[in-house]
Design an enzyme around this catalytic site. Structure first.
Site, PDB file in Angstrom:
ATOM      1  N   SER A 132      11.641   0.742   7.573  1.00 21.60           N
ATOM      2  CA  SER A 132      11.161  -0.636   7.546  1.00 21.60           C
ATOM      3  C   SER A 132      12.304  -1.572   7.900  1.00 21.60           C
ATOM      4  O   SER A 132      13.411  -1.410   7.372  1.00 21.60           O
ATOM      5  CB  SER A 132      10.626  -1.019   6.161  1.00 21.60           C
ATOM      6  OG  SER A 132      10.291  -2.399   6.127  1.00 21.60           O
TER       7      SER A 132
ATOM      8  N   ASP B 226     -10.926  -6.034   6.921  1.00 22.46           N
ATOM      9  CA  ASP B 226      -9.922  -5.093   6.413  1.00 22.46           C
ATOM     10  C   ASP B 226     -10.433  -4.414   5.154  1.00 22.46           C
ATOM     11  O   ASP B 226     -10.422  -3.182   5.075  1.00 22.46           O
ATOM     12  CB  ASP B 226      -8.590  -5.795   6.170  1.00 22.46           C
ATOM     13  CG  ASP B 226      -7.554  -4.846   5.587  1.00 22.46           C
ATOM     14  OD1 ASP B 226      -6.943  -4.094   6.365  1.00 22.46           O
ATOM     15  OD2 ASP B 226      -7.369  -4.839   4.359  1.00 22.46           O
TER      16      ASP B 226
ATOM     17  N   ILE C  54       0.828  -1.205   0.000  1.00 19.13           N
ATOM     18  CA  ILE C  54       0.000   0.000   0.000  1.00 19.13           C
ATOM     19  C   ILE C  54       0.862   1.254   0.000  1.00 19.13           C
ATOM     20  O   ILE C  54       0.518   2.268  -0.629  1.00 19.13           O
ATOM     21  CB  ILE C  54      -0.987  -0.008   1.194  1.00 19.13           C
ATOM     22  CG1 ILE C  54      -2.080   1.043   1.001  1.00 19.13           C
ATOM     23  CG2 ILE C  54      -0.254   0.218   2.508  1.00 19.13           C
ATOM     24  CD1 ILE C  54      -3.038   0.737  -0.098  1.00 19.13           C
TER      25      ILE C  54
ATOM     26  N   LYS D 103      -5.638   3.070   7.405  1.00 15.68           N
ATOM     27  CA  LYS D 103      -6.793   2.360   7.987  1.00 15.68           C
ATOM     28  C   LYS D 103      -6.440   0.885   8.218  1.00 15.68           C
ATOM     29  O   LYS D 103      -5.649   0.316   7.468  1.00 15.68           O
ATOM     30  CB  LYS D 103      -8.019   2.513   7.083  1.00 15.68           C
ATOM     31  CG  LYS D 103      -7.891   1.880   5.698  1.00 15.68           C
ATOM     32  CD  LYS D 103      -8.330   0.432   5.704  1.00 15.68           C
ATOM     33  CE  LYS D 103      -8.046  -0.239   4.400  1.00 15.68           C
ATOM     34  NZ  LYS D 103      -8.309  -1.690   4.418  1.00 15.68           N
TER      35      LYS D 103
END
Length: 308
Positions: free
Chosen positions: A36, A169, A14, A91
């Site tokens: 990351s 989700d 994403i 989200k």
């Protein structure tokens, strides 16, 4: 005015597909860094293996977009807020309602902007749908959100774990739209959650809601769909039916159909910039609250094991 220096924490699909292009396409922002432990980052952009390293070593950032799984987001968010950094939450905004409420309090105390980013609300058809429905009597609503989990979340084990939401989700995207476009609040009456025998989160769900005037709202979620995917919302009103298709990008009214461009993440970052410049936050937890109610009240059924 100097651009807002933003870092992305969590460089998954994403982030690469949506956040990076949206940030680079908005002159209000400059992509200052990525974080990351599992990804090498982007060419030409400073990268750190942890948020600790970024905050300690730089480069300096004004804002952070948290794109990690929700189960680990709270500690990262509090760490960023402690440093006075504005925060964009992918989200769902957290693994629990209580932790999101705690983040709201902390952001207010620190005086930074906190944004719970419901990307589907920025689909092209959503704003005109909301305006049209504001003057209508709602009779009933049908939500069908069916997709192939192997296409959209390949190998993402976290999504099947507690707090990962499972089929909710994608389902929470539909709820983020419906809570935004319907003129009255609604609440859960009944739910059936279908869980694979080897997973802790549902692969399908059937939910019944009712709004405060008595209109019925039905929701059909499934992660086992192959072929064409279904992301549709139909609202029957006293003036005819409204339909949002393709996740809100295509709006059909009795007067005709409108097709919009994919502007969701561009809209999110425009909104985030406005919040930061205005010293405000936007943290709506109503979609997550409805998901929590489904887990609280839903009947659970077991189905065959699911394997990627």
């Amino acid at each position: 005015m100097d651009p807002i220096r933003i870092a992305i924490v969590g460089i998954g699909k994403i982030a690469r597909d949506q956040h990076v292009p949206a940030i680079r396409g908005n002159s209000a922002f400059s992509l200052a860094a990525t974080v990351s432990p599992h990804d090498a980052g982007l060419d030409g952009v400073p990268h750190h293996a942890s948020l600790d390293d970024l905050l300690a070593q730089g480069p300096a950032v004004d804002a952070i977009a948290l794109c990690t799984p929700p189960q680990v987001r709270y500690d990262l968010a509090t760490q960023a807020l402690t440093k006075g950094v504005h925060l964009f939450l992918e989200k769902p905004p957290g693994a629990t309602l209580a932790e999101v409420e705690a983040l709201k309090v902390q952001a207010d105390k620190v005086g930074v902007s906190l944004f719970a980013a419901w990307h589907s609300r920025f689909a092209a058809g959503v704003a005109p749908a909301r305006a049209w429905l504001a003057e209508r009597k709602i009779e009933k609503v049908s939500i069908v959100w069916r997709e192939d989990v192997r296409v959209w979340h390949p190998g993402q084990a976290w999504i099947w774990q507690p707090g990962g939401l499972g089929v909710f989700d994608p389902g929470i995207n539909a709820l983020s739209i419906v809570t935004h476009i319907l003129p009255r609040p609604f609440f859960l009456k009944d739910a059936t959650l279908v869980l694979p025998e080897n997973r802790a989160a549902p692969i399908a769900a059937d939910l019944s809601f009712r709004d405060t005037a008595g209109a019925a709202i039905h929701m059909d979620l499934d992660w086992r769909q192959t072929g064409p995917q279904s992301w549709d919302i139909v609202v029957d009103t006293d003036a005819g039916a409204l339909k949002l298709a393709h996740g809100g990008a295509v709006l059909t009214l009795p007067s005709g159909t409108e097709h919009g461009e994919d502007v969701e993440y561009a809209g999110l970052y425009a909104r985030f910039a406005t919040l930061i410049r205005g010293g405000r936050s936007d943290v709506d937890t109503s979609p997550l609250r409805l998901v929590a109610d489904a887990f609280l009240r839903g009947t659970r059924q077991t189905t065959q094991a699911f394997h990627d």
